[in-house]
Design a protein around this motif. Structure first.
Motif, short mmCIF file in Angstrom:
data_model
loop_
_atom_site.label_atom_id
_atom_site.label_comp_id
_atom_site.label_asym_id
_atom_site.label_seq_id
_atom_site.Cartn_x
_atom_site.Cartn_y
_atom_site.Cartn_z
N HIS A 29 0.82 -1.20 0.00
CA HIS A 29 0.00 0.00 0.00
C HIS A 29 0.86 1.27 0.00
N GLY A 30 0.74 2.04 -1.08
CA GLY A 30 1.48 3.29 -1.19
C GLY A 30 2.81 3.16 -1.90
N LEU A 31 3.21 1.95 -2.25
CA LEU A 31 4.50 1.78 -2.91
C LEU A 31 4.37 1.97 -4.42
N HIS A 47 -8.59 5.64 -2.17
CA HIS A 47 -7.19 5.26 -2.39
C HIS A 47 -6.97 4.91 -3.86
N LEU A 48 -5.92 5.49 -4.43
CA LEU A 48 -5.49 5.16 -5.79
C LEU A 48 -4.19 4.39 -5.73
N HIS A 49 -4.16 3.23 -6.34
CA HIS A 49 -2.96 2.40 -6.35
C HIS A 49 -1.93 2.95 -7.35
N GLY A 50 -0.66 2.72 -7.04
CA GLY A 50 0.41 2.96 -7.99
C GLY A 50 0.80 4.40 -8.22
N HIS A 51 0.12 5.34 -7.57
CA HIS A 51 0.37 6.76 -7.79
C HIS A 51 0.30 7.53 -6.47
N HIS A 90 1.28 21.50 -2.63
CA HIS A 90 0.14 20.72 -2.16
C HIS A 90 0.63 19.41 -1.52
N PRO A 91 -0.02 18.95 -0.46
CA PRO A 91 0.41 17.70 0.17
C PRO A 91 0.25 16.52 -0.79
N VAL A 92 1.23 15.63 -0.77
CA VAL A 92 1.28 14.49 -1.68
C VAL A 92 0.79 13.26 -0.91
N LYS A 93 -0.28 12.64 -1.42
CA LYS A 93 -0.90 11.53 -0.70
C LYS A 93 -1.31 10.42 -1.65
N HIS A 94 -1.60 9.25 -1.07
CA HIS A 94 -2.17 8.15 -1.85
C HIS A 94 -3.60 7.82 -1.41
#
Length: 575
Positions: A105-107, A505-509, A521-525
């Motif tokens: 998750h998040g990788l 949640h978006l995978h891969g990005h 802007h804050p970077v999140k998954h």
């Protein structure tokens, strides 16, 4: 050497339960659990060749034992510690009698290694081993979990820490990983069946006439006509859940040690199936330094709401030679996870009582926010003497792209950006609570191009029937993926038409949450979209392949709130 974290091996859990039973009388009924003062070394796996085995285990908490699905026999699964820049091979052997999987998750990795059966790979059959191999391209706090069936609810999750290749911009003397989760002795399929059979099945805090003096007869009639309950904050509650810290129930008092004056880094992971937590440490401020593994400018708060699948890194600096209680209260206030930070084992601090449970308002319906009544309800959008909002169920008001059917029970007439809100029940906390607008990326955003187009997605559901979807369509009804061109710059607008928060949640990005800090802007998954609210994020679709995109409330995803994002062309293909 930074000290690791404490936790329990589930295979030893039953033998550890006796030590804390005498302490149970000092705790409220919901907190009664097993052993006390436990702190043990968390199993940690590192290196370039890691072996993981998924299997069945017994898990004990609160004097009871149940069936868990675990990795290497522990709940949570072992800490996987990697280093940015290395090539890693993770071999996962399935010891179950059903298919399994692991999603990292998040990788950021090739989509074939993402671990979503039916989307990026076939899954791992019983008795088989799958080898995940990928370069480690980032640093930070992440986690891993099953993406097969409802195994995640049964214990199939664990933390990941990736150390940076160079100097860490966050200075700290010691760290503890804090894995928050929810546990039920009910089988997850039975939980799902009960929610499908009866809306609000686990909501044991329903509001009665005159409860707290806030709800009038007219308001009660209005909620009744809508077949909704203003206390319906969480689908699954403390009625069946025990809330865990690193696999420990509240009375077991998992303890993280410190020396007074140290900067202690807490890597907080919400690995719950369904629970949003409000986290605070009474008497100790928290400085947020990372969100979803990505560094942010330090911001000091007294409390933060962490939705399902998010991670936050915070720094605390206790200067006194005393214990502090870490409180992770469920969003509906039906229970809490609890741990202790202390200079020595066996120390405790007072455990605060559960705060009054919050109730939903017209703001959470996406109604007119202007005419608030004395009870905090927005009566400006009601007709029939304030009995029923005119627009809430007017499906002719559905925006383009939203398919209205039995799976859509409400339309948010006036959804607003709620990134400045602290979260349900925290508006009047009386101290500083983190909001998304407080988050500013430590590094400038990598892609400065303005979005070339906008995509609007609607978060829809029918709470009474427990139906959940995007744009009014469940995953089984969708025939086409959400398509992005490779390296396309897109603004995605998420509009929540339901009265429940949804962690998307978006995978891969990673994406940048649009919160007013242009360029940083804050970077999140994963992003939490509050009821009746909307969130926008800017995405650079730079990862070719097919990726899962879903609500991370496990039973919402299982009910159909899931889509596939397709980014093309793939490597070697013509545009």
């Amino acid at each position: 050497m930074k000290d690791g974290i404490g936790r329990r091996d589930v295979l030893r859990g039953a033998s550890l339960l006796g030590g804390g039973l005498l302490l149970n009388a000092a705790l409220p009924a919901w907190a009664h659990s097993g052993a006390h003062g436990l702190t043990a070394d968390m199993p940690m796996l590192s290196g370039t060749d890691i072996k993981l085995a998924v299997g069945h285990s017994r898990f004990a908490v609160g004097g009871r034992s149940g069936h868990a699905i675990t990795v290497n026999g522990t709940l949570p699964a072992p800490l996987v510690r990697l280093r940015e820049g290395q090539q890693v091979r993770l071999s996962v052997t399935n010891g179950l009698d059903e298919d399994t999987s692991i999603h990292w998750h998040g990788l950021i990795l090739p989509f074939q290694m993402d671990g979503v059966p039916g989307v990026s790979f076939p899954g791992i059959r019983p008795g088989e081993t799958f080898h995940y191999e990928f370069p480690v391209r980032q640093a930070g706090t992440y986690w891993y979990h099953s993406h097969s069936g409802l195994q995640e609810q049964m214990g199939h999750y664990g933390p990941i820490v990736i150390d940076p290749a160079g100097a860490d911009p966050v200075a700290y003397d010691r760290e503890h990983v804090i894995v928050l989760s929810d546990w039920s002795f009910l089988h997850p399929h039975e939980i799902f069946r009960k929610m499908k059979a009866q809306g609000g099945y686990f909501n044991w805090q329903k509001q009665a006439l005159g409860d707290g003096g806030a709800m009038s007869a007219a308001d009660r009639a209005m909620w009744g006509r809508m077949r909704m309950d203003p206390t319906d904050i969480a689908d699954v509650t403390g009625a069946t859940y025990t809330y865990l810290v690193n696999g420990h129930g509240p009375a077991e008092n998992w303890t993280g040690l410190f020396r007074p004056g140290e900067r202690v880094r807490l890597r907080i992971v919400n690995a719950s199936a369904m629970t949003i937590f409000n986290v605070r440490i009474p008497g100790l401020a928290m400085t947020v330094v990372a969100s979803d593994g990505q560094n942010v400018r330090p911001v000091t708060v007294d409390e933060l709401q962490i939705t399902v699948a998010e991670t936050y890194d915070v720094i605390v600096t206790p200067t006194e030679d005393r214990a502090f209680t870490l409180v992770a209260e469920s969003v509906d206030r039906s229970g809490m996870a609890r741990a202790t930070l202390a200079p020595r084992l066996g120390m405790q601090a007072p455990v605060p009582p559960l705060r009054p449970r919050p109730t939903l308002t017209m703001k959470d319906m996406g109604m007119d926010h202007g005419a608030m009544g004395h009870d905090g309800m927005d009566h400006g959008g009601m007709d029939n003497g304030g009995a029923l909002p005119m627009k809430m169920r007017d499906k002719s008001k559905a925006p383009p792209g939203l398919k209205v059917g039995p799976g859509v029970d409400s339309i948010a007439a006036m959804p607003v950006d709620r990134t400045g809100d602290p979260g349900l029940g925290l508006e009047d906390a009386g101290h500083k609570v983190l909001t998304y607008r407080d988050l500013v990326s430590l590094a400038p955003n990598a892609d400065t191009r303005p979005p070339a187009r906008r995509v609007e997605l609607h978060l829809t559901g029918n709470m009474e029937r427990f139906m959940w979807s995007f744009d009014g369509e469940t995953y089984s009804e969708v025939t086409e993926p959400i398509r992005f061109a490779r390296d396309e710059r897109v603004r995605v607008d998420l509009v929540n038409h339901s009265m429940m928060a949804h962690p998307i949640h978006l995978h891969g990005h990673f994406f940048e949450v649009v919160n007013g800090h242009t360029g940083n802007h804050p970077v999140k998954h994963t992003v939490n979209v509050l009821p009746g609210g909307k969130v926008s994020f800017d995405l650079t679709a730079d990862a070719p392949g097919d990726w899962a995109f879903h609500c991370h409330l496990l039973y919402h995803m299982h009910a159909g709130m899931f889509r596939v994002v397709s980014v093309r062309p793939l490597d070697g293909e013509d545009a």
